[in-house]
Design a protein around this motif. Structure first.
Motif, PDB file in Angstrom:
ATOM      1  N   ASP A 114      -4.124  30.570  55.214  1.00 15.74           N
ATOM      2  CA  ASP A 114      -4.232  30.709  56.662  1.00 15.74           C
ATOM      3  C   ASP A 114      -3.563  29.214  57.003  1.00 15.74           C
ATOM      4  N   LYS A 115      -2.258  29.633  57.619  1.00 18.23           N
ATOM      5  CA  LYS A 115      -1.737  28.294  58.101  1.00 18.23           C
ATOM      6  C   LYS A 115      -2.446  27.444  59.176  1.00 18.23           C
ATOM      7  N   LEU A 116      -2.978  28.103  59.891  1.00 16.35           N
ATOM      8  CA  LEU A 116      -3.641  27.477  61.256  1.00 16.35           C
ATOM      9  C   LEU A 116      -4.806  26.691  60.733  1.00 16.35           C
ATOM     10  N   ILE A 135       9.839  27.502  65.537  1.00 14.43           N
ATOM     11  CA  ILE A 135       8.694  28.541  66.141  1.00 14.43           C
ATOM     12  C   ILE A 135       8.761  29.213  64.620  1.00 14.43           C
ATOM     13  N   LYS A 136       7.373  29.503  64.328  1.00 16.57           N
ATOM     14  CA  LYS A 136       7.180  29.955  63.179  1.00 16.57           C
ATOM     15  C   LYS A 136       6.077  31.291  63.323  1.00 16.57           C
ATOM     16  N   LEU A 137       6.555  32.576  62.609  1.00 19.93           N
ATOM     17  CA  LEU A 137       5.568  33.548  62.520  1.00 19.93           C
ATOM     18  C   LEU A 137       4.649  33.237  61.661  1.00 19.93           C
ATOM     19  N   GLY A 195       4.875  34.811  58.027  1.00 21.89           N
ATOM     20  CA  GLY A 195       6.311  34.523  57.162  1.00 21.89           C
ATOM     21  C   GLY A 195       6.091  34.045  55.932  1.00 21.89           C
ATOM     22  N   THR A 196       6.880  34.031  54.940  1.00 25.89           N
ATOM     23  CA  THR A 196       6.994  33.330  53.766  1.00 25.89           C
ATOM     24  C   THR A 196       8.510  33.074  53.463  1.00 25.89           C
ATOM     25  N   GLN A 197       8.692  32.177  52.629  1.00 25.27           N
ATOM     26  CA  GLN A 197      10.211  31.890  51.949  1.00 25.27           C
ATOM     27  C   GLN A 197      11.294  31.608  53.244  1.00 25.27           C
ATOM     28  N   GLY A 198      10.737  31.100  54.212  1.00 29.85           N
ATOM     29  CA  GLY A 198      11.508  30.703  55.488  1.00 29.85           C
ATOM     30  C   GLY A 198      11.892  31.736  56.344  1.00 29.85           C
ATOM     31  N   ILE A 199      11.300  33.045  56.121  1.00 27.81           N
ATOM     32  CA  ILE A 199      11.502  34.270  56.941  1.00 27.81           C
ATOM     33  C   ILE A 199      10.562  34.063  58.084  1.00 27.81           C
ATOM     34  N   VAL A 236       4.300  26.810  67.005  1.00 31.82           N
ATOM     35  CA  VAL A 236       5.239  26.175  67.641  1.00 31.82           C
ATOM     36  C   VAL A 236       5.302  24.689  67.331  1.00 31.82           C
ATOM     37  N   GLN A 237       6.208  24.107  66.926  1.00 32.44           N
ATOM     38  CA  GLN A 237       6.229  23.022  66.187  1.00 32.44           C
ATOM     39  C   GLN A 237       7.359  22.004  66.377  1.00 32.44           C
ATOM     40  N   GLU A 238       6.971  20.819  66.487  1.00 35.84           N
ATOM     41  CA  GLU A 238       8.260  19.814  66.750  1.00 35.84           C
ATOM     42  C   GLU A 238       9.121  19.880  65.888  1.00 35.84           C
ATOM     43  N   PHE A 239      10.395  19.589  66.065  1.00 35.24           N
ATOM     44  CA  PHE A 239      11.647  19.731  65.060  1.00 35.24           C
ATOM     45  C   PHE A 239      11.685  18.317  64.549  1.00 35.24           C
ATOM     46  N   ILE A 240      11.547  18.250  62.984  1.00 37.45           N
ATOM     47  CA  ILE A 240      11.826  17.111  62.424  1.00 37.45           C
ATOM     48  C   ILE A 240      13.162  16.837  62.180  1.00 37.45           C
ATOM     49  N   LYS A 241      13.847  16.506  62.867  1.00 35.74           N
ATOM     50  CA  LYS A 241      15.392  16.435  62.984  1.00 35.74           C
ATOM     51  C   LYS A 241      15.722  15.178  61.887  1.00 35.74           C
ATOM     52  N   SER A 256      16.137  18.729  54.612  1.00 28.85           N
ATOM     53  CA  SER A 256      15.602  18.249  53.530  1.00 28.85           C
ATOM     54  C   SER A 256      14.000  18.422  53.706  1.00 28.85           C
ATOM     55  N   ASP A 257      13.361  18.962  52.629  1.00 32.60           N
ATOM     56  CA  ASP A 257      11.929  18.682  52.314  1.00 32.60           C
ATOM     57  C   ASP A 257      11.891  18.261  50.944  1.00 32.60           C
ATOM     58  N   ILE A 258      10.444  17.725  50.711  1.00 27.61           N
ATOM     59  CA  ILE A 258       9.861  17.265  49.338  1.00 27.61           C
ATOM     60  C   ILE A 258       8.837  18.336  48.946  1.00 27.61           C
ATOM     61  N   PHE A 301      18.901  24.793  58.632  1.00 33.17           N
ATOM     62  CA  PHE A 301      17.729  23.781  58.555  1.00 33.17           C
ATOM     63  C   PHE A 301      16.778  24.013  57.588  1.00 33.17           C
ATOM     64  N   ARG A 302      16.593  25.270  57.418  1.00 29.45           N
ATOM     65  CA  ARG A 302      15.552  25.751  56.256  1.00 29.45           C
ATOM     66  C   ARG A 302      16.024  25.369  54.931  1.00 29.45           C
ATOM     67  N   SER A 303      15.132  24.774  54.142  1.00 34.13           N
ATOM     68  CA  SER A 303      15.688  24.118  52.828  1.00 34.13           C
ATOM     69  C   SER A 303      14.982  25.120  51.422  1.00 34.13           C
ATOM     70  N   ASN A 304      14.345  26.205  51.866  1.00 27.25           N
ATOM     71  CA  ASN A 304      13.896  27.192  50.958  1.00 27.25           C
ATOM     72  C   ASN A 304      14.890  27.570  50.017  1.00 27.25           C
ATOM     73  N   LEU A 305      14.709  27.540  48.619  1.00 26.27           N
ATOM     74  CA  LEU A 305      15.444  27.939  47.666  1.00 26.27           C
ATOM     75  C   LEU A 305      15.779  29.173  48.023  1.00 26.27           C
ATOM     76  N   VAL A 322       2.905  16.948  56.244  1.00 26.29           N
ATOM     77  CA  VAL A 322       2.857  18.099  55.685  1.00 26.29           C
ATOM     78  C   VAL A 322       3.270  19.109  56.554  1.00 26.29           C
ATOM     79  N   MET A 323       3.814  20.343  55.646  1.00 28.39           N
ATOM     80  CA  MET A 323       4.475  21.445  56.544  1.00 28.39           C
ATOM     81  C   MET A 323       3.192  22.990  55.871  1.00 28.39           C
ATOM     82  N   GLU A 324       3.314  22.445  54.590  1.00 27.15           N
ATOM     83  CA  GLU A 324       2.263  23.445  53.935  1.00 27.15           C
ATOM     84  C   GLU A 324       1.683  23.071  52.655  1.00 27.15           C
ATOM     85  N   VAL A 325       0.635  23.719  52.111  1.00 24.92           N
ATOM     86  CA  VAL A 325       0.037  23.671  51.045  1.00 24.92           C
ATOM     87  C   VAL A 325       0.028  24.687  50.305  1.00 24.92           C
TER      88      VAL A 325
HETATM   89  P1  ADP Z   1       7.745  29.029  54.681  1.00 30.75           P
HETATM   90  O1  ADP Z   1       6.515  28.991  54.376  1.00 30.75           O
HETATM   91  O2  ADP Z   1       8.212  30.281  55.012  1.00 30.75           O
HETATM   92  O3  ADP Z   1       8.554  28.439  53.528  1.00 30.75           O
HETATM   93  P2  ADP Z   1       8.204  26.469  56.244  1.00 30.75           P
HETATM   94  O4  ADP Z   1       7.227  26.379  57.300  1.00 30.75           O
HETATM   95  O5  ADP Z   1       7.857  26.076  54.905  1.00 30.75           O
HETATM   96  O6  ADP Z   1       8.139  28.163  55.944  1.00 30.75           O
HETATM   97  O7  ADP Z   1       9.502  26.591  56.762  1.00 30.75           O
HETATM   98  C1  ADP Z   1      10.565  26.730  55.743  1.00 30.75           C
HETATM   99  C2  ADP Z   1      11.711  25.558  56.056  1.00 30.75           C
HETATM  100  O8  ADP Z   1      12.143  25.207  57.154  1.00 30.75           O
HETATM  101  C3  ADP Z   1      10.993  24.127  55.445  1.00 30.75           C
HETATM  102  O9  ADP Z   1      11.278  24.280  54.066  1.00 30.75           O
HETATM  103  C4  ADP Z   1      11.818  23.190  56.262  1.00 30.75           C
HETATM  104  O10 ADP Z   1      12.873  22.938  55.557  1.00 30.75           O
HETATM  105  C5  ADP Z   1      12.169  23.806  57.495  1.00 30.75           C
HETATM  106  N1  ADP Z   1      11.417  23.515  58.254  1.00 30.75           N
HETATM  107  C6  ADP Z   1      10.117  24.051  58.751  1.00 30.75           C
HETATM  108  N2  ADP Z   1       9.280  23.224  59.601  1.00 30.75           N
HETATM  109  C7  ADP Z   1      10.098  22.435  60.185  1.00 30.75           C
HETATM  110  C8  ADP Z   1       9.967  21.573  61.134  1.00 30.75           C
HETATM  111  N3  ADP Z   1       8.808  21.429  61.918  1.00 30.75           N
HETATM  112  N4  ADP Z   1      10.853  20.486  61.339  1.00 30.75           N
HETATM  113  C9  ADP Z   1      12.137  20.637  60.414  1.00 30.75           C
HETATM  114  N5  ADP Z   1      12.237  21.281  59.462  1.00 30.75           N
HETATM  115  C10 ADP Z   1      11.412  22.263  59.475  1.00 30.75           C
END
Ligand code: ADP
Length: 300
Positions: A99-101, A140-142, A145-149, A176-181, A186-188, A210-214, A258-261
């Motif tokens: 549950d993302k929220l 903006i994230k649904l 969603g998973t895998q960046g969709i 709705v999330q701040e864009f970490i430009k 890249s993410d870790i 901008f989405r780094s999903n494989l 942290v974006m996700e666990v």
């Molecule tokens: P999912 O769970 O579908 O993979 P994520 O929330 O992990 O969705 O987002 C997918 C990708 O988008 C992340 O791996 C990251 O590279 C990018 N991303 C997501 N949120 C942000 C953000 N707030 N700022 C910058 N890049 C983001």
């Protein structure tokens, strides 16, 4: 040990590696498709049946439950727990992290760095909501969603307003999330086992993305993480109550966020990037768990 691997597909890389690593250590693994398992929840003696037979004498369970079957999958896992079978990750922790929220609220409560995030169902004032999270550009994230969709970058105020309106028009739950430009696409991914980051990799988005999903064409590489990133990942896994977790971080101007666990982190990317036997580490951790004693503290 006799181990149940809850997986809908034994041919997936992660399932294959876990089976291999367990067998190398002399364990027996039975792969169970959770959707085909059925349970007796009314009796004093909880049981699970599969293909006409009771599932018995298991000592451990490894849940690899897909996002789309979280609810039923966690019910089957809970049944194993009620039968005294130890789980690599417990059902309550998996439900919490899916549950993302709820996850973001739990993490923020404990002071973990997060991107500025807003959530709304039917805001009367979308402009104010956008202002609340710092204005465009915004991600903006649904929620489903998973895998960046379903993860959209709205570069301007106007784009943000119309994307939010559009999603709300189809009654989708969104963040709705701040864009970490400054993360530069890249993410870790930190792979945490039992309170330690055992491996980390950097995922970098394909050019123009901008989405780094494989799954979205991102590439993985080795990375040396800072002590602050390490402790953030370990704490995030602990707050979720996950014994094994994939913690996704972004490097922001205000430190690691942290974006996700993830409760079922994939093994292919991380083993490929680091050349480590992560599956082996997971199994040797499983050997150390005792029933009823995992990282789950039963909170929220
Ligand atoms: P999912 O769970 O579908 O993979 P994520 O929330 O992990 O969705 O987002 C997918 C990708 O988008 C992340 O791996 C990251 O590279 C990018 N991303 C997501 N949120 C942000 C953000 N707030 N700022 C910058 N890049 C983001």
């Amino acid at each position: 040990m006799k181990i149940a691997l809850l997986s809908r597909n034994r041919r997936l890389y992660s399932s294959r590696r876990l089976i291999e690593a367990a067998q190398e250590r002399g364990h027996e693994v039975v792969v169970i498709d959770v959707l085909r398992a059925y349970m007796n929840i009314a009796s004093h003696k909880p049981s699970i049946h599969y293909k006409g037979e009771p599932l018995e004498s298991f000592e451990a369970v490894i849940p690899r439950i897909g996002a789309s079957v979280t609810s039923y999958g966690c019910a089957v896992l809970r049944q194993f727990e009620m039968m005294g079978v130890v789980s690599l990750n417990e059902s309550v922790a998996i439900t919490r992290s899916r549950d993302k929220l709820r996850s973001l609220q739990l993490l923020s409560r404990k002071g973990i760095g997060l991107p500025l995030t807003g959530y709304a169902n039917k805001p009367d004032d979308i402009k104010d909501m956008i202002k609340m999270v710092g204005g465009a550009p915004l991600v903006i994230k649904l929620l489903q969603g998973t895998q960046g969709i379903g993860v959209v970058l709205a570069e301007t105020q106007k784009a943000a307003e119309s994307v939010i309106e559009g999603f709300m028009g189809v009654k989708a739950d969104i963040l709705v999330q701040e864009f970490i430009k400054e993360a530069g696409g890249s993410d870790i991914r930190c792979f945490v086992i039992d309170g330690k980051v055992v491996a980390a990799m950097c995922r970098t988005a394909a050019p123009g993305e901008f989405r780094s999903n494989l799954h979205r064409g991102g590439k993985s590489s080795l990375i040396k993480i800072t002590p602050e990133e390490r402790s953030t990942a370990v704490r995030a896994a602990k707050i979720m109550g996950l014994n094994v977790a994939g913690v996704d971080l972004l490097r922001s101007n205000h430190g690691p966020v942290v974006m996700e666990v993830n409760s079922s982190p994939g093994l292919e990317g991380i083993e490929g990037a680091t050349n480590k036997d992560i599956a082996g580490m997971v199994i040797s951790n499983l050997e150390k768990l005792t029933p009823g004693k995992t990282g789950t503290r039963g909170k929220g």
